[in-house]
Design a protein around this motif. Structure first.
Motif, PDB file in Angstrom:
ATOM      1  N   PRO A 287      24.104 -13.410  -7.428  1.00 60.16           N
ATOM      2  CA  PRO A 287      24.617 -12.930  -6.087  1.00 60.16           C
ATOM      3  C   PRO A 287      23.387 -12.543  -5.453  1.00 60.16           C
ATOM      4  CG  PRO A 287      24.381 -11.113  -8.100  1.00 60.16           C
ATOM      5  CD  PRO A 287      24.391 -12.605  -8.435  1.00 60.16           C
ATOM      6  N   VAL A 288      23.398 -12.754  -3.942  1.00 61.92           N
ATOM      7  CA  VAL A 288      22.236 -12.636  -3.175  1.00 61.92           C
ATOM      8  C   VAL A 288      22.460 -11.523  -2.088  1.00 61.92           C
ATOM      9  CG1 VAL A 288      21.084 -13.964  -1.299  1.00 61.92           C
ATOM     10  CG2 VAL A 288      21.949 -15.151  -3.312  1.00 61.92           C
ATOM     11  N   ASN A 289      21.617 -10.859  -2.177  1.00 57.92           N
ATOM     12  CA  ASN A 289      21.616  -9.697  -1.109  1.00 57.92           C
ATOM     13  C   ASN A 289      21.186 -10.182   0.147  1.00 57.92           C
ATOM     14  OD1 ASN A 289      21.554  -7.344   0.330  1.00 57.92           O
ATOM     15  ND2 ASN A 289      20.671  -5.976  -1.128  1.00 57.92           N
ATOM     16  N   VAL A 290      22.186 -10.342   1.227  1.00 55.95           N
ATOM     17  CA  VAL A 290      21.755 -11.141   2.382  1.00 55.95           C
ATOM     18  C   VAL A 290      21.056 -10.181   3.213  1.00 55.95           C
ATOM     19  CG1 VAL A 290      22.689 -12.138   4.410  1.00 55.95           C
ATOM     20  CG2 VAL A 290      23.887 -12.716   2.100  1.00 55.95           C
ATOM     21  N   TYR A 291      21.473  -8.940   3.189  1.00 56.52           N
ATOM     22  CA  TYR A 291      20.853  -8.045   3.953  1.00 56.52           C
ATOM     23  C   TYR A 291      19.531  -7.821   3.566  1.00 56.52           C
ATOM     24  CZ  TYR A 291      19.892  -3.583   6.318  1.00 56.52           C
ATOM     25  OH  TYR A 291      19.356  -2.544   7.048  1.00 56.52           O
ATOM     26  N   TYR A 292      19.213  -7.784   2.297  1.00 54.38           N
ATOM     27  CA  TYR A 292      17.602  -7.568   1.759  1.00 54.38           C
ATOM     28  C   TYR A 292      16.852  -8.816   2.277  1.00 54.38           C
ATOM     29  CZ  TYR A 292      13.660  -7.318  -1.157  1.00 54.38           C
ATOM     30  OH  TYR A 292      12.396  -7.249  -1.696  1.00 54.38           O
ATOM     31  N   GLU A 293      17.374  -9.904   2.045  1.00 56.74           N
ATOM     32  CA  GLU A 293      16.686 -11.306   2.438  1.00 56.74           C
ATOM     33  C   GLU A 293      16.470 -11.327   3.809  1.00 56.74           C
ATOM     34  OE1 GLU A 293      15.686 -13.583   0.336  1.00 56.74           O
ATOM     35  OE2 GLU A 293      16.380 -12.487  -1.373  1.00 56.74           O
ATOM     36  N   ALA A 294      17.414 -10.781   4.846  1.00 55.33           N
ATOM     37  CA  ALA A 294      17.212 -10.859   6.037  1.00 55.33           C
ATOM     38  C   ALA A 294      15.810  -9.723   6.516  1.00 55.33           C
ATOM     39  CB  ALA A 294      18.259 -10.735   6.813  1.00 55.33           C
ATOM     40  N   LEU A 295      15.946  -8.798   5.958  1.00 55.97           N
ATOM     41  CA  LEU A 295      14.759  -7.901   6.194  1.00 55.97           C
ATOM     42  C   LEU A 295      13.817  -7.828   5.058  1.00 55.97           C
ATOM     43  CD1 LEU A 295      17.272  -4.854   7.354  1.00 55.97           C
ATOM     44  CD2 LEU A 295      16.119  -6.704   8.709  1.00 55.97           C
ATOM     45  N   LYS A 296      13.428  -8.765   4.268  1.00 54.35           N
ATOM     46  CA  LYS A 296      12.687  -8.789   3.363  1.00 54.35           C
ATOM     47  C   LYS A 296      11.278  -8.469   3.546  1.00 54.35           C
ATOM     48  CE  LYS A 296      11.687 -11.533  -0.788  1.00 54.35           C
ATOM     49  NZ  LYS A 296      12.012 -12.702  -1.577  1.00 54.35           N
ATOM     50  N   GLN A 297      10.912  -9.068   4.811  1.00 55.76           N
ATOM     51  CA  GLN A 297       9.446  -8.954   5.368  1.00 55.76           C
ATOM     52  C   GLN A 297       9.187  -7.670   5.863  1.00 55.76           C
ATOM     53  OE1 GLN A 297       9.006 -12.173   8.197  1.00 55.76           O
ATOM     54  NE2 GLN A 297       8.646 -13.808   6.619  1.00 55.76           N
ATOM     55  N   THR A 298      10.155  -7.013   6.454  1.00 58.30           N
ATOM     56  CA  THR A 298      10.112  -5.778   7.083  1.00 58.30           C
ATOM     57  C   THR A 298       9.917  -4.724   5.845  1.00 58.30           C
ATOM     58  OG1 THR A 298      11.291  -6.433   8.914  1.00 58.30           O
ATOM     59  CG2 THR A 298      10.956  -4.136   8.590  1.00 58.30           C
ATOM     60  N   ILE A 299      10.852  -4.958   4.796  1.00 57.35           N
ATOM     61  CA  ILE A 299      10.833  -3.633   3.774  1.00 57.35           C
ATOM     62  C   ILE A 299       9.520  -3.904   3.076  1.00 57.35           C
ATOM     63  CG2 ILE A 299      11.917  -3.437   1.636  1.00 57.35           C
ATOM     64  CD1 ILE A 299      14.520  -4.488   2.717  1.00 57.35           C
ATOM     65  N   GLU A 300       8.721  -5.271   2.733  1.00 54.76           N
ATOM     66  CA  GLU A 300       7.591  -5.273   2.027  1.00 54.76           C
ATOM     67  C   GLU A 300       6.620  -4.560   2.949  1.00 54.76           C
ATOM     68  OE1 GLU A 300       7.334  -9.494   1.345  1.00 54.76           O
ATOM     69  OE2 GLU A 300       8.728  -9.578  -0.416  1.00 54.76           O
ATOM     70  N   LYS A 301       6.462  -4.835   4.298  1.00 54.78           N
ATOM     71  CA  LYS A 301       5.599  -4.220   5.122  1.00 54.78           C
ATOM     72  C   LYS A 301       5.745  -2.833   4.947  1.00 54.78           C
ATOM     73  CE  LYS A 301       4.589  -4.837   9.942  1.00 54.78           C
ATOM     74  NZ  LYS A 301       5.061  -5.420  11.238  1.00 54.78           N
ATOM     75  N   HIS A 302       6.872  -2.032   5.031  1.00 55.35           N
ATOM     76  CA  HIS A 302       6.927  -0.779   4.807  1.00 55.35           C
ATOM     77  C   HIS A 302       6.513  -0.179   3.459  1.00 55.35           C
ATOM     78  CE1 HIS A 302       8.619   0.161   8.830  1.00 55.35           C
ATOM     79  NE2 HIS A 302       9.562  -0.716   8.617  1.00 55.35           N
ATOM     80  N   GLU A 303       6.587  -0.938   2.444  1.00 53.76           N
ATOM     81  CA  GLU A 303       6.459  -0.427   1.068  1.00 53.76           C
ATOM     82  C   GLU A 303       4.656  -0.712   1.043  1.00 53.76           C
ATOM     83  OE1 GLU A 303       8.278  -3.219  -1.234  1.00 53.76           O
ATOM     84  OE2 GLU A 303      10.249  -2.008  -1.296  1.00 53.76           O
ATOM     85  N   LYS A 304       3.947  -1.661   1.959  1.00 52.09           N
ATOM     86  CA  LYS A 304       2.542  -1.599   1.556  1.00 52.09           C
ATOM     87  C   LYS A 304       2.129  -0.619   2.370  1.00 52.09           C
ATOM     88  CE  LYS A 304       2.292  -6.513   0.940  1.00 52.09           C
ATOM     89  NZ  LYS A 304       1.807  -7.781   1.655  1.00 52.09           N
ATOM     90  N   GLU A 305       2.642  -0.177   3.420  1.00 57.22           N
ATOM     91  CA  GLU A 305       2.257   1.050   4.323  1.00 57.22           C
ATOM     92  C   GLU A 305       2.462   2.181   3.505  1.00 57.22           C
ATOM     93  OE1 GLU A 305       4.027   1.044   8.181  1.00 57.22           O
ATOM     94  OE2 GLU A 305       3.378  -1.027   8.650  1.00 57.22           O
ATOM     95  N   GLU A 306       3.446   2.534   2.903  1.00 58.66           N
ATOM     96  CA  GLU A 306       3.613   3.735   2.064  1.00 58.66           C
ATOM     97  C   GLU A 306       2.639   3.840   0.978  1.00 58.66           C
ATOM     98  OE1 GLU A 306       5.801   6.225   2.070  1.00 58.66           O
ATOM     99  OE2 GLU A 306       6.419   5.640   4.108  1.00 58.66           O
ATOM    100  N   LEU A 307       2.317   2.587   0.349  1.00 62.11           N
ATOM    101  CA  LEU A 307       1.182   2.820  -0.641  1.00 62.11           C
ATOM    102  C   LEU A 307      -0.218   3.071  -0.133  1.00 62.11           C
ATOM    103  CD1 LEU A 307       2.247  -0.659  -2.943  1.00 62.11           C
ATOM    104  CD2 LEU A 307       2.415   1.878  -3.546  1.00 62.11           C
ATOM    105  N   ARG A 308      -0.440   2.472   0.960  1.00 63.05           N
ATOM    106  CA  ARG A 308      -1.926   3.036   1.660  1.00 63.05           C
ATOM    107  C   ARG A 308      -1.798   4.342   1.920  1.00 63.05           C
ATOM    108  NH1 ARG A 308      -1.947  -2.133   5.837  1.00 63.05           N
ATOM    109  NH2 ARG A 308      -2.153  -3.875   4.127  1.00 63.05           N
ATOM    110  N   ARG A 309      -0.857   4.930   2.264  1.00 63.57           N
ATOM    111  CA  ARG A 309      -0.576   6.212   2.830  1.00 63.57           C
ATOM    112  C   ARG A 309      -0.769   7.376   1.614  1.00 63.57           C
ATOM    113  NH1 ARG A 309       4.661   6.474   6.755  1.00 63.57           N
ATOM    114  NH2 ARG A 309       3.773   5.004   8.329  1.00 63.57           N
ATOM    115  N   HIS A 310      -0.335   6.817   0.611  1.00 64.69           N
ATOM    116  CA  HIS A 310      -0.368   7.834  -0.776  1.00 64.69           C
ATOM    117  C   HIS A 310      -1.829   7.396  -1.389  1.00 64.69           C
ATOM    118  CE1 HIS A 310       3.704   9.118  -0.671  1.00 64.69           C
ATOM    119  NE2 HIS A 310       4.281   7.886  -0.630  1.00 64.69           N
ATOM    120  N   ASP A 311      -2.409   6.589  -1.046  1.00 64.23           N
ATOM    121  CA  ASP A 311      -3.737   6.369  -1.793  1.00 64.23           C
ATOM    122  C   ASP A 311      -4.863   7.120  -1.069  1.00 64.23           C
ATOM    123  OD1 ASP A 311      -3.054   4.569  -3.447  1.00 64.23           O
ATOM    124  OD2 ASP A 311      -3.104   2.838  -2.265  1.00 64.23           O
TER     125      ASP A 311
END
Length: 121
Positions: free
Chosen positions: A97-121
């Motif tokens: 199975p391929v989550n098409v929604y995740y694949e389309a927004l993959k870069q955006t999601i990864e970018k937000h995850e990195k920002e969240e990690l920076r805020r918590h550090d």
């Protein structure tokens, strides 16, 4: 005067003998030949009714090869497709199975995850 035209031009077949196409005529002659061979071969061994049924059963496959079409395929095309699908091609089908929604927004999601990690550090 009325000229009949097939609705689908690809369905056109030229009739050569007795309104049959060449393919149908050849397989019809072959079916008749098989029936005659069975009749004379089994005439002395079995009763008339049994021999007549054997003639029908022996001629049927050859007659069917000339006349039957399945999904636009002739009998030998269908037989080849069946052999390929059942014996030559692998049977194991795997679905990933391929989550098409995740694949389309993959870069955006990864970018937000990195920002969240920076805020918590």
């Amino acid at each position: 005067m009325e000229v009949k035209i097939n609705r689908e031009i690809r369905d056109y077949t030229e009739s050569l003998f007795f309104g049959l196409s060449m393919r149908q005529f050849i397989f019809s002659v072959l079916a008749v030949g098989v029936a005659i061979g069975i009749y004379f071969g089994l005439q002395g061994l079995l009763g008339t009714e049994t021999v007549s049924w054997m003639c029908v059963l022996g001629a049927f496959p050859f007659a069917a090869l000339g006349f039957i079409k399945y999904h636009g395929m002739t009998a030998e095309q269908f037989l080849w497709a069946y052999i390929k699908s059942e014996f030559l091609m692998p049977k194991k089908l795997t679905f990933y199975p391929v989550n098409v929604y995740y694949e389309a927004l993959k870069q955006t999601i990864e970018k937000h995850e990195k920002e969240e990690l920076r805020r918590h550090d």
